[in-house]
Design an enzyme around this catalytic site. Structure first.
Site, PDB file in Angstrom:
ATOM      1  N   GLN A  81      -7.029  -4.498  10.325  1.00 23.04           N
ATOM      2  CA  GLN A  81      -5.879  -4.155  11.157  1.00 23.04           C
ATOM      3  C   GLN A  81      -6.168  -2.966  12.069  1.00 23.04           C
ATOM      4  O   GLN A  81      -5.245  -2.257  12.487  1.00 23.04           O
ATOM      5  CB  GLN A  81      -4.656  -3.865  10.282  1.00 23.04           C
ATOM      6  CG  GLN A  81      -4.167  -5.080   9.501  1.00 23.04           C
ATOM      7  CD  GLN A  81      -2.842  -4.820   8.810  1.00 23.04           C
ATOM      8  OE1 GLN A  81      -1.790  -4.728   9.440  1.00 23.04           O
ATOM      9  NE2 GLN A  81      -2.884  -4.704   7.487  1.00 23.04           N
ATOM     10  N   LYS A 101       0.828  -1.217   0.000  1.00 21.71           N
ATOM     11  CA  LYS A 101       0.000   0.000   0.000  1.00 21.71           C
ATOM     12  C   LYS A 101       0.859   1.262   0.000  1.00 21.71           C
ATOM     13  O   LYS A 101       0.485   2.266  -0.587  1.00 21.71           O
ATOM     14  CB  LYS A 101      -0.974  -0.007   1.176  1.00 21.71           C
ATOM     15  CG  LYS A 101      -0.342  -0.077   2.559  1.00 21.71           C
ATOM     16  CD  LYS A 101      -0.361   1.244   3.265  1.00 21.71           C
ATOM     17  CE  LYS A 101       0.128   1.092   4.695  1.00 21.71           C
ATOM     18  NZ  LYS A 101       0.250   2.362   5.399  1.00 21.71           N
ATOM     19  N   THR A 102       2.043   1.211   0.628  1.00 24.24           N
ATOM     20  CA  THR A 102       2.905   2.393   0.635  1.00 24.24           C
ATOM     21  C   THR A 102       3.387   2.724  -0.774  1.00 24.24           C
ATOM     22  O   THR A 102       3.449   3.894  -1.177  1.00 24.24           O
ATOM     23  CB  THR A 102       4.104   2.179   1.575  1.00 24.24           C
ATOM     24  OG1 THR A 102       3.621   1.858   2.885  1.00 24.24           O
ATOM     25  CG2 THR A 102       4.964   3.429   1.652  1.00 24.24           C
ATOM     26  N   ARG A 118       2.651 -10.862  10.442  1.00 20.09           N
ATOM     27  CA  ARG A 118       4.002 -10.310  10.549  1.00 20.09           C
ATOM     28  C   ARG A 118       5.040 -11.305  10.017  1.00 20.09           C
ATOM     29  O   ARG A 118       6.186 -10.938   9.764  1.00 20.09           O
ATOM     30  CB  ARG A 118       4.369  -9.984  12.005  1.00 20.09           C
ATOM     31  CG  ARG A 118       3.521  -8.952  12.727  1.00 20.09           C
ATOM     32  CD  ARG A 118       3.322  -7.697  11.935  1.00 20.09           C
ATOM     33  NE  ARG A 118       2.077  -7.761  11.174  1.00 20.09           N
ATOM     34  CZ  ARG A 118       1.763  -6.955  10.181  1.00 20.09           C
ATOM     35  NH1 ARG A 118       2.607  -6.028   9.788  1.00 20.09           N
ATOM     36  NH2 ARG A 118       0.610  -7.072   9.539  1.00 20.09           N
TER      37      ARG A 118
END
Length: 756
Positions: free
Chosen positions: A261, A42-43, A607
């Protein structure tokens, strides 16, 4: 509207993006919600979109509002965009956090809210000091109505976008028997008089201006052609209202987030903000980023199986082109220390196979869980680091408690005396402490002896003499008790009688609750040592863990602190009901809290890149008492084909089979569905609370007690609930010296062991 006016060849910022990412970049007009799953890039999409708006001249950099949650994220975005489009990014003044942008706006309009443009932003200490003054001025009992409690309450109101006039009677009842709003108003008035504001004011003042001054709102609505928001699922009500007002005219708002999230409700985040985006902005384009670039299919499937049980979500399906990889390993152990030993063994095996320690993380639900891992890793020489907090024995509350214990053990410990002579507050000011030091230096004696002399003179005020005399008397009494009372029980009594526990209890904040848990874990840890001196020596050795900073170290952190990070191997410890999901969260928040705990489980699993271990223990020490545990309900929600289950208990994983009945679990129908994963089975409307072996061990212990110690002889193989199996090496009265297979040599009472 999707942009089609592209140069003949794709610009650099579009290269390497998948189809949904490109859509997120090129859909420039109108409201857009980008649902970006964990590890879906997404970044990359967000920064490419920002670069695209500038590169295609849809807006000058100064006409784009780009909001992040952390300075680190803003800095990273600025650097990435700079690499894509060059120096143009320097003209982007409205790229930053909510607080930094709010402060920039407020300084331009400070006079409209009664401030000057050079107003001061108070830090937490100044804020608490001011609140204490307000509480004193109102004639309230400072011990009952503490500044920290007031700070947490006012912060909650500001997160909701409420001014003092908007706090209703029900909300106001939460402080000083209905005076909450009145105290809040007095605090705000005092801030204005000081030409100051706290962090909550940076947005609240501007939100108030947007609602009451049409010209100010229209100025910013015209200025910002495009609005972009990162981590939208973490916005609170005030941030949400602020953004919605700014976007109402042009409606060119792009929010990027993941409803799965949203894990920060305890600091004001509202998952409902992202869930109602389509209602707020009819006709919005919804883009789902679902291709994961981080984890293996088994890890993604396990995480998806858990989060699918939540009802309040927009929904998406993560997938990856990665190889299948290893299944998630679910490991049942006997107790917490065995959990730490097992994790240590697995890490050592990974290191031997070539995995670097800094590619490994241990994630826990509560900070007190780190203690057993720290102790074990010190014992085996495994380097580690605590991220997002202090190492267990470095936390302020632990150091305070240790100072009390050091002073009881060694009256001449001036450093310990100085640390806690006025902790908690006893009415000893700086002048009294200076006098104490002067007398100690003049007489060449420890501070505790100097204090004994001072309380017989008039060098201190009567109040200071009483306070110091009471403290010295308490120390003497605690030293007398040390010869007759177990050191763990003595520690609990010291914390209670000193008032330390009461201070934390009256704060009624999440931070204070965590500190109380840490203190409970400290006293529990003390029970493993023969004497107070032996425990304090152990702590000194642990505190000396100062390996070189550039060494590769295993990371230990809470799940909350791990959001946004990734590791090749992740160990998820303490997956038992009551610990995770947290019993306190369920008691206080019901179904909404259960769903947030499940989102936290989803974050934890995702993670991991290559390997994920989930551990649960049959026994935990809670408030000094051994209690049997059942595996977390989230383990029962893991799809069977994604996991491998094992147990160190005799009989294997079958001993861990438990059942949640709908009658016993009020959230069963809504939150968990009807399916059960491996390790769970349906019984007669109840769940099995104790593993079989717990019952067997207790029966054996009773049998030994009835027969007498004669059944235990040198060389006998025994079992201890804490340390496991071992051989008796020596016997002295009812004390045994045992060489344990995993824990090494220990001295224990015969009543705590059974013949193996």
């Amino acid at each position: 509207m999707t942009d089609t006016a592209l140069p003949p060849a794709d610009p650099p910022y579009l290269r390497g993006l998948n189809a949904p990412q490109r859509e997120a970049v090129l859909t420039t007009e109108g409201p857009v919600l980008v649902l970006a799953g964990a590890g879906t890039g997404k970044t990359a999409a967000l920064t490419a979109r920002l670069a695209h708006l500038v590169a295609t001249r849809r807006a000058y950099p100064s006409e784009i509002l780009a909001v992040t949650f952390t300075n680190k994220a803003a800095r990273e975005m600025r650097e990435r965009v700079g690499r894509m489009i060059g120096a143009a990014v320097e003209g982007m003044p409205w790229l930053g956090t909510f607080h930094s942008i709010g402060a920039r706006m407020l300084r331009r309009h400070a006079e409209l809210v009664g401030l000057q443009s050079n107003f001061t932003i108070l830090d937490t200490d100044d804020q608490l000091r001011l609140m204490k003054q307000i509480i004193q001025a109102a004639g309230l009992d400072e011990k009952r109505w503490t500044a920290r409690t007031l700070a947490a309450l006012i912060d909650k109101w500001k997160n909701k976008g409420l001014t003092p006039a908007e706090v209703d009677a029900g909300e106001s009842e939460a402080f000083a028997n209905g005076k909450g709003a009145e105290i809040y108003a007095a605090y705000q008035a005092r801030l204005i008089a000081l030409n100051a504001c706290d962090f909550g004011d940076l947005l609240l003042h501007m939100l108030t201006l947007f609602k009451t001054d049409r010209a100010v709102l229209e100025h910013y609505q015209q200025r910002f052609r495009y609005i972009m928001v990162d981590e939208y699922q973490d916005t609170n009500t005030s941030q949400y209202l602020w953004l919605r007002l700014l976007a109402q005219q042009r409606k060119n708002i792009c929010c990027v987030g993941d409803d799965d999230q949203s894990i920060y409700s305890w600091r004001g985040a509202e998952v409902a903000n992202i869930l109602r985006f389509e209602r707020d902005f009819p006709g919005a384009t919804i883009i789902r980023l679902e291709q994961n670039y981080r984890s293996t299919p088994h890890i993604l499937a396990a995480a998806s199986g858990v989060i699918a049980q939540n009802g309040g979500r927009l929904g998406k399906t993560l997938w990856t082109q990665e190889d299948e990889g290893e299944k998630v390993r679910v490991i049942g152990v006997w107790d917490g220390p065995e959990e730490a030993r097992r994790v240590g063994e697995e890490i050592e095996a990974l290191e031997r196979a070539g995995t670097r320690a800094d590619a490994i993380a241990i994630l826990v639900r509560a900070s007190f869980q780190t203690r057993e891992f720290e102790d074990r890793f010190i014992q085996i020489g495994l380097p580690y680091r605590i991220v997002g907090g202090f190492r267990f024995y470095e936390r302020a509350e632990i150091r305070d408690a240790l100072a009390y214990l050091r002073l009881v053990n060694q009256p001449a410990d001036d450093l310990a005396f100085e640390r806690i002579v006025n902790v908690p507050k006893r009415g000893l000011g700086d002048k009294a402490v200076e006098t104490l030091h002067r007398v100690a230096r003049a007489q060449g004696v420890p501070l505790s002896i100097a204090a004994t002399h001072l309380i017989e003179t008039d060098e201190l005020t009567p109040r200071a003499r009483r306070a110091l005399g009471g403290f010295i008397g308490d120390l003497a009494r605690w030293r007398d008790l040390a010869s007759t009372m177990g050191h763990a029980d003595l520690a609990r009594q010291i914390l209670d009688e000193s008032g330390y526990t009461a201070v934390l209890q009256t704060e009624r904040t999440a931070e204070a609750s965590g500190r109380l848990e840490n203190l409970q874990e400290l006293t529990r840890a003390m029970e493993e040592y023969e004497t107070l001196g032996a425990f304090l020596e152990h702590v000194s050795l642990v505190m000396d863990n100062d390996a070189a900073q550039d060494d590769a170290k295993v990371t230990i952190m809470t799940i909350h602190a791990a959001k946004g990070l990734e590791f090749d191997t992740v160990f998820l410890a303490g997956w038992e009901d009551g610990l995770f999901p947290s019993q306190r969260a369920l008691d206080e928040g019901g179904l909404a809290s259960l769903e947030e705990e499940r989102r936290l489980a989803y974050v934890a699993i995702t993670r991991a890149r290559r390997r994920c271990f989930i551990l649960h223990a049959a026994n935990r020490r809670v408030y000094g008492q051994w209690t049997s545990s059942i595996p977390s309900r989230f383990i029962g929600e893991l799809p069977a084909d994604t996991i491998e289950e094992e147990s160190t208990l005799s009989g294997g994983a079958s001993l861990w089979r438990a059942n949640w009945s709908e009658r016993d679990d009020p959230f069963a129908n809504v939150a968990r569905g009807t399916g059960r994963g491996p390790g769970w089975q349906r019984a007669q409307g109840q769940f099995v609370r104790e593993p079989v072996r717990i019952v067997e061990a207790r029966q054996s212990a009773v049998s030994i007690g009835n027969k007498g110690r004669g059944d235990i002889s040198i060389g006998a193989r025994i079992f201890h609930q804490k340390f496991g199996y071992g051989l008796v090496r020596a016997i002295e009265g009812n004390k045994l010296e045992i060489d344990f297979e995993q824990a090494g040599a220990k001295h224990v009472l015969d009543s705590f062991v059974s013949l193996a």
